[in-house]
Scaffold this motif. Structure first.
Motif, mmCIF file in Angstrom:
data_model
loop_
_atom_site.group_PDB
_atom_site.id
_atom_site.type_symbol
_atom_site.label_atom_id
_atom_site.label_comp_id
_atom_site.label_asym_id
_atom_site.label_seq_id
_atom_site.Cartn_x
_atom_site.Cartn_y
_atom_site.Cartn_z
ATOM 1 N N GLN A 339 0.945 -1.154 -0.088
ATOM 2 C CA GLN A 339 0.033 0.015 -0.107
ATOM 3 C C GLN A 339 0.788 1.174 -0.176
ATOM 4 O O GLN A 339 0.511 2.103 -0.756
ATOM 5 C CB GLN A 339 -0.814 0.115 1.213
ATOM 6 N N LYS A 340 1.861 1.072 0.744
ATOM 7 C CA LYS A 340 2.966 2.383 0.594
ATOM 8 C C LYS A 340 3.459 2.638 -0.535
ATOM 9 O O LYS A 340 3.703 3.865 -0.862
ATOM 10 C CB LYS A 340 3.679 2.150 1.792
ATOM 11 N N LEU A 341 3.992 1.533 -1.102
ATOM 12 C CA LEU A 341 4.584 1.508 -2.415
ATOM 13 C C LEU A 341 3.647 2.449 -3.508
ATOM 14 O O LEU A 341 3.895 2.983 -4.359
ATOM 15 C CB LEU A 341 4.985 0.203 -3.060
ATOM 16 N N ALA A 342 2.307 1.714 -3.312
ATOM 17 C CA ALA A 342 1.093 2.152 -4.356
ATOM 18 C C ALA A 342 1.214 3.706 -4.384
ATOM 19 O O ALA A 342 0.968 4.412 -5.342
ATOM 20 C CB ALA A 342 -0.133 1.420 -4.180
ATOM 21 N N MET A 343 0.993 4.107 -2.977
ATOM 22 C CA MET A 343 0.366 5.539 -2.782
ATOM 23 C C MET A 343 1.878 6.214 -3.208
ATOM 24 O O MET A 343 1.732 7.505 -3.672
ATOM 25 C CB MET A 343 0.112 5.927 -1.239
ATOM 26 N N ASN A 344 3.321 6.108 -2.982
ATOM 27 C CA ASN A 344 4.188 6.747 -3.332
ATOM 28 C C ASN A 344 4.451 6.847 -4.721
ATOM 29 O O ASN A 344 4.492 7.758 -5.293
ATOM 30 C CB ASN A 344 5.477 6.049 -2.459
ATOM 31 N N ALA A 345 3.891 5.778 -5.583
ATOM 32 C CA ALA A 345 3.908 5.811 -7.040
ATOM 33 C C ALA A 345 3.071 6.774 -7.523
ATOM 34 O O ALA A 345 3.489 7.293 -8.498
ATOM 35 C CB ALA A 345 3.970 3.991 -7.215
ATOM 36 N N ALA A 346 1.977 6.603 -6.905
ATOM 37 C CA ALA A 346 0.902 7.308 -7.240
ATOM 38 C C ALA A 346 1.097 8.947 -7.169
ATOM 39 O O ALA A 346 0.944 9.797 -8.420
ATOM 40 C CB ALA A 346 -0.331 7.240 -6.913
ATOM 41 N N TYR A 347 1.842 9.016 -6.083
ATOM 42 C CA TYR A 347 2.108 10.604 -5.696
ATOM 43 C C TYR A 347 3.059 11.063 -6.765
ATOM 44 O O TYR A 347 3.154 12.246 -7.251
ATOM 45 C CB TYR A 347 2.816 10.861 -4.523
ATOM 46 N N MET A 348 4.224 10.280 -7.127
ATOM 47 C CA MET A 348 5.167 10.493 -7.896
ATOM 48 C C MET A 348 4.847 10.722 -9.297
ATOM 49 O O MET A 348 5.145 11.542 -10.374
ATOM 50 C CB MET A 348 6.382 9.569 -7.873
ATOM 51 N N LEU A 349 3.793 9.880 -9.837
ATOM 52 C CA LEU A 349 3.555 9.747 -11.181
ATOM 53 C C LEU A 349 1.970 9.497 -11.314
ATOM 54 O O LEU A 349 1.497 8.152 -11.446
ATOM 55 C CB LEU A 349 4.373 8.894 -11.921
ATOM 56 N N PRO A 350 0.963 10.334 -11.348
ATOM 57 C CA PRO A 350 -0.481 10.167 -11.194
ATOM 58 C C PRO A 350 -0.766 9.080 -12.372
ATOM 59 O O PRO A 350 -1.673 8.337 -12.153
ATOM 60 C CB PRO A 350 -1.084 11.403 -11.059
ATOM 61 N N ARG A 351 -0.227 9.346 -13.202
ATOM 62 C CA ARG A 351 -0.593 8.380 -14.627
ATOM 63 C C ARG A 351 -0.334 6.940 -14.437
ATOM 64 O O ARG A 351 -1.081 6.286 -15.289
ATOM 65 C CB ARG A 351 0.212 8.919 -15.784
ATOM 66 N N MET A 352 0.285 6.509 -13.025
ATOM 67 C CA MET A 352 0.539 5.266 -13.039
ATOM 68 C C MET A 352 -1.041 4.627 -12.699
ATOM 69 O O MET A 352 -1.202 3.424 -12.943
ATOM 70 C CB MET A 352 1.429 5.045 -11.794
ATOM 71 N N LEU A 353 -1.980 5.549 -12.214
ATOM 72 C CA LEU A 353 -3.154 4.949 -11.768
ATOM 73 C C LEU A 353 -3.886 4.554 -13.317
ATOM 74 O O LEU A 353 -4.516 3.595 -13.328
ATOM 75 C CB LEU A 353 -4.213 6.098 -11.140
ATOM 76 N N SER A 354 -3.708 5.371 -14.314
ATOM 77 C CA SER A 354 -4.390 5.020 -15.431
ATOM 78 C C SER A 354 -3.465 3.855 -16.098
ATOM 79 O O SER A 354 -4.242 2.885 -16.769
ATOM 80 C CB SER A 354 -4.182 6.419 -16.361
ATOM 81 N N LEU A 355 -2.386 3.736 -16.161
ATOM 82 C CA LEU A 355 -1.536 2.595 -16.447
ATOM 83 C C LEU A 355 -1.827 1.471 -15.906
ATOM 84 O O LEU A 355 -2.195 0.431 -16.530
ATOM 85 C CB LEU A 355 -0.064 2.871 -16.316
ATOM 86 N N GLY A 356 -2.192 1.362 -14.554
ATOM 87 C CA GLY A 356 -2.615 0.224 -13.783
ATOM 88 C C GLY A 356 -4.158 -0.157 -14.141
ATOM 89 O O GLY A 356 -4.332 -1.434 -14.387
ATOM 90 N N ALA A 357 -4.815 0.656 -14.666
ATOM 91 C CA ALA A 357 -6.296 0.581 -15.031
ATOM 92 C C ALA A 357 -5.979 -0.444 -16.389
ATOM 93 O O ALA A 357 -6.889 -1.262 -16.568
ATOM 94 C CB ALA A 357 -7.146 1.721 -14.919
ATOM 95 N N ASP A 358 -5.413 0.159 -17.195
ATOM 96 C CA ASP A 358 -5.123 -0.290 -18.607
ATOM 97 C C ASP A 358 -4.527 -1.539 -18.617
ATOM 98 O O ASP A 358 -4.753 -2.431 -19.482
ATOM 99 C CB ASP A 358 -4.454 0.591 -19.426
ATOM 100 N N TRP A 359 -3.631 -1.938 -17.669
ATOM 101 C CA TRP A 359 -2.872 -3.152 -17.521
ATOM 102 C C TRP A 359 -3.389 -4.278 -17.161
ATOM 103 O O TRP A 359 -3.229 -5.379 -17.548
ATOM 104 C CB TRP A 359 -1.703 -2.953 -16.497
ATOM 105 N N THR A 360 -4.779 -4.102 -16.496
ATOM 106 C CA THR A 360 -5.601 -5.313 -16.031
ATOM 107 C C THR A 360 -6.732 -5.695 -16.990
ATOM 108 O O THR A 360 -7.578 -6.293 -16.551
ATOM 109 C CB THR A 360 -6.056 -5.174 -14.615
ATOM 110 N N ARG A 361 -6.922 -4.802 -18.086
ATOM 111 C CA ARG A 361 -7.984 -5.007 -18.915
ATOM 112 C C ARG A 361 -7.801 -6.206 -19.763
ATOM 113 O O ARG A 361 -6.702 -6.866 -20.032
ATOM 114 C CB ARG A 361 -8.291 -3.834 -20.105
ATOM 115 N N ILE A 362 -8.938 -6.874 -20.306
ATOM 116 C CA ILE A 362 -8.799 -7.978 -21.207
ATOM 117 C C ILE A 362 -8.073 -7.448 -22.643
ATOM 118 O O ILE A 362 -8.098 -6.545 -23.075
ATOM 119 C CB ILE A 362 -10.354 -8.292 -21.949
ATOM 120 N N PRO A 363 -7.047 -8.271 -22.784
ATOM 121 C CA PRO A 363 -6.187 -7.943 -24.059
ATOM 122 C C PRO A 363 -7.092 -7.909 -25.423
ATOM 123 O O PRO A 363 -7.661 -8.673 -25.610
ATOM 124 C CB PRO A 363 -5.052 -9.103 -24.258
#
Length: 372
Positions: A339-363
């Motif tokens: 959880q700490k890593l996830a929040m730190n990554a999101a603070y440094m690069l908010p676009r990581m949230l979008s990438l995470g949502a895209d990464w887990t979609r049906i290919p």
């Protein structure tokens, strides 16, 4: 009575499959254990792919009251971080969606038996025999298991690769200013041992779903009240959102033992679709899309003369990488360090949230192979 296909379960996977097969001229019977419209433990998030499958079936979700979601917000012990979703999503309650899909299947010619559980499924020389709790035995050439998160006797799923979790769901009416702030968003809120999803649904309500590790719940919380109290106090964002809100659920809907990461393999005869085929962690928001994809894939293979083994192999190829990625991320999200890593990554690069949502979609390649 004899049918071409018997389907156990009337959720999105079962009802969509029944519609596909009935429209192709097959005789179909579908068993749904609930007698009427009902709520289910579900985040009620429809990704772009899920919306596409529903529209292809002839079910425009906007006409059912679906709300548009365009942003994701991540919150923990500090201030939340937000980013645009990589696609436009929808939010629609299962009470509304499931009933619309069952009506669609009935209109296509499928026989829908409501309030009927199936006690057993056995193989015969010519197909399968299904014994309902009431009524006479039913025979079918093919049997499809679409009972969602609930296993049926003699057909329990294997454990998933994720620590076992409990899920809870409640509906809320937020204060007007909080409802406005939530509008258009799905929010992922981290707390000790789990995470919560909050999003608006039709009727001016908000759907709050919580996932918590089973061992953490037993050791630290022990009750819904304690878990909910911890969510509001460990995650200030959740406390603000829910302050002064009205709970619309008499009690939380709950389900135990979610086998996140489970992916069915070939068994030679039984067709598993929806959550009986693959269970993706809830944070990904792709559960209903996978259910609809599995129904579409099963219909295509069945109607072209293929069998259950070919279907399960094909679906495993479609989804295995996606499930591995989502399960690895979810394991992080229920651990303190993760959880700490996830929040730190999101603070440094908010676009990581979008990438995470895209990464887990049906290919996309899986969708291209799924034509009927």
């Amino acid at each position: 009575m004899n049918y071409d296909a018997a389907i156990i379960g009337g959720g999105p996977a079962g009802a969509a499959l029944a519609t596909h097969l009935a429209r192709a001229g097959r005789s179909v019977v579908l068993f749904e254990k609930e007698s009427g419209a009902h709520d289910k433990v579900c985040g009620e998030f429809l990704s772009h792919e899920g919306v596409g499958y529903l529209e292809a079936l002839g079910l425009p979700v906007d006409e059912l009251g679906a709300l548009t979601l365009s942003r994701i917000r991540l919150a923990g012990t500090g201030e939340p971080v937000s980013a645009p979703l990589p696609f436009e999503a929808r939010s629609l309650s299962r009470r509304v969606l499931d009933e619309a899909l069952l009506r669609l299947a009935a209109d296509a010619g499928a026989e829908i038996r409501r309030g009927v559980r199936v006690k057993s499924v056995t193989g015969t020389m010519n197909g399968f025999a299904l014994q309902p709790e009431r009524g006479s035995e039913v025979f079918a050439n093919a049997s499809f298991l679409a009972s969602g998160k609930h296993d049926i006797k003699d057909f329990k799923r294997e454990r998933g690769a994720h620590p076992e979790c409990l899920a809870f769901k409640t509906y809320w009416r937020l204060r007007p200013e909080e409802a406005d702030a939530l509008s258009g968003h799905i929010e992922l809120i981290l707390f000790r041992g789990g995470y919560a999803g909050l999003q608006p649904v039709e009727g001016g309500r908000a759907n709050l779903c919580l996932i918590v590790r089973k061992d953490t719940y037993a050791d630290r919380y022990g009750s819904w009240d304690a878990l909910f109290h911890a969510l509001r106090h460990e995650a200030p964002h959740a406390g603000r959102r829910l302050a002064g809100a009205e709970c619309l659920s008499e009690r939380p809907f709950a389900i135990a033992g979610l086998p996140y990461g489970f992916l069915a393999r070939s068994n030679g005869w039984l067709w598993r679709i929806g959550d009986q085929a693959a269970v993706i962690p809830s944070f990904s928001g792709d559960g209903m899309s996978i259910a609809l994809h599995s129904a579409h894939r099963a219909a295509g293979i069945y109607l072209s003369g293929g069998g259950a083994e070919a279907f399960q192999d094909a679906l495993a190829r479609d989804l295995s990488a996606q499930l591995r990625r989502a399960t690895a991320l979810s394991r992080l999200l229920v651990s303190p360090m993760g959880q700490k890593l996830a929040m730190n990554a999101a603070y440094m690069l908010p676009r990581m949230l979008s990438l995470g949502a895209d990464w887990t979609r049906i290919p996309p390649r899986a969708l291209n192979r799924a034509s009927l």
